[in-house]
Design a protein around this motif. Structure first.
Motif, PDB file in Angstrom:
ATOM      1  N   GLY A  82       0.842  -1.182   0.000  1.00  0.00           N
ATOM      2  CA  GLY A  82       0.000   0.000   0.000  1.00  0.00           C
ATOM      3  C   GLY A  82       0.880   1.235   0.000  1.00  0.00           C
ATOM      4  O   GLY A  82       2.115   1.151   0.001  1.00  0.00           O
ATOM      5  N   GLU A  83       0.248   2.394   0.015  1.00  0.00           N
ATOM      6  CA  GLU A  83       0.999   3.652   0.006  1.00  0.00           C
ATOM      7  C   GLU A  83       1.887   3.783   1.240  1.00  0.00           C
ATOM      8  O   GLU A  83       3.030   4.229   1.165  1.00  0.00           O
ATOM      9  N   GLU A  84       1.361   3.366   2.376  1.00  0.00           N
ATOM     10  CA  GLU A  84       2.111   3.445   3.633  1.00  0.00           C
ATOM     11  C   GLU A  84       3.368   2.577   3.580  1.00  0.00           C
ATOM     12  O   GLU A  84       4.448   2.986   4.001  1.00  0.00           O
ATOM     13  N   HIS A  85       3.240   1.370   3.040  1.00  0.00           N
ATOM     14  CA  HIS A  85       4.388   0.477   2.944  1.00  0.00           C
ATOM     15  C   HIS A  85       5.393   0.962   1.897  1.00  0.00           C
ATOM     16  O   HIS A  85       6.601   0.831   2.089  1.00  0.00           O
ATOM     17  N   SER A  86       4.890   1.522   0.813  1.00  0.00           N
ATOM     18  CA  SER A  86       5.785   2.088  -0.204  1.00  0.00           C
ATOM     19  C   SER A  86       6.592   3.238   0.377  1.00  0.00           C
ATOM     20  O   SER A  86       7.788   3.378   0.102  1.00  0.00           O
ATOM     21  N   THR A  87       5.944   4.047   1.197  1.00  0.00           N
ATOM     22  CA  THR A  87       6.640   5.160   1.861  1.00  0.00           C
ATOM     23  C   THR A  87       7.739   4.631   2.772  1.00  0.00           C
ATOM     24  O   THR A  87       8.848   5.171   2.798  1.00  0.00           O
TER      25      THR A  87
END
Length: 193
Positions: A82-87
């Protein structure tokens, strides 16, 4: 028990161990040991300690950053990011880049500027010299400033040292911020302490 989307407890413990070790070491070396040594040791002694200590510090930081990314990536497959993990992965990559730059370039260059210390020693500005005892010193002028003013080669070395030191410090602060953000991410995932 770890499910398909949740990393095992071993991975969690290792990730937390490497992240907290790296962050704790960085905070201690940067904000405690560095300030205490710079205020209470002669400049050349402080430089000698840094020259011996910093290669270990930079390599441990780089290794911990790499292991953190590896463990995080192993437990978060790319198809489920997800976006959080990509960050988080970007934060780990930035930390690795800053650590490696420090290990291979700026930290090494700062430590390798032994010529600066040798030039100061040749001009009587080395260890054991108190500012008031230094020969040829003009009243009211700091000895290093006087040496820089009188020697263009020393001035170039001092500028190069200052640039490398500033870039090394910037990389170090970048790693501290990245590891702090990663710790914040982990703390937000905790259900209870």
């Amino acid at each position: 028990m770890a499910g398909d989307t949740e990393p095992s407890n071993t991975i969690k413990v290792l990730h937390l161990l490497f992240l907290s070790t790296s962050w704790g070491m960085q905070v201690w070396v940067t904000f405690v040991a560095g300030f205490v040594m710079s205020r209470h040791l002669p400049r050349h002694t402080f430089g000698s300690i840094q020259r011996e200590l910093f290669p270990y510090y930079f390599h441990i930081s780089s290794t911990c950053a790499f292991l953190n990314l590896t463990l995080f990536a192993m437990s978060h497959p790319s198809e489920r990011l997800g976006e959080e993990h990509s960050t988080q992965i970007i934060i780990f990559l930035v930390c690795i880049a800053a650590s490696v730059l420090n290990t291979q370039c700026f930290g090494r260059a700062t430590s390798d500027l032994v010529d600066l210390r040798l030039a100061e020693r040749r001009h009587g500005r080395g260890p054991g010299m108190e500012p008031g005892q230094e020969p040829g010193m003009e009243p009211g002028m700091e000895p290093r400033r006087q040496l820089r003013a009188s020697s263009p080669s020393h001035r170039r070395l001092a500028r190069r040292f200052a640039l490398c030191h500033a870039l090394s410090s910037l990389c170090n602060l970048c790693c501290i911020v990245c590891n702090g953000l990663s710790l914040q991410h982990l703390a937000a995932q905790l259900a209870a302490l």
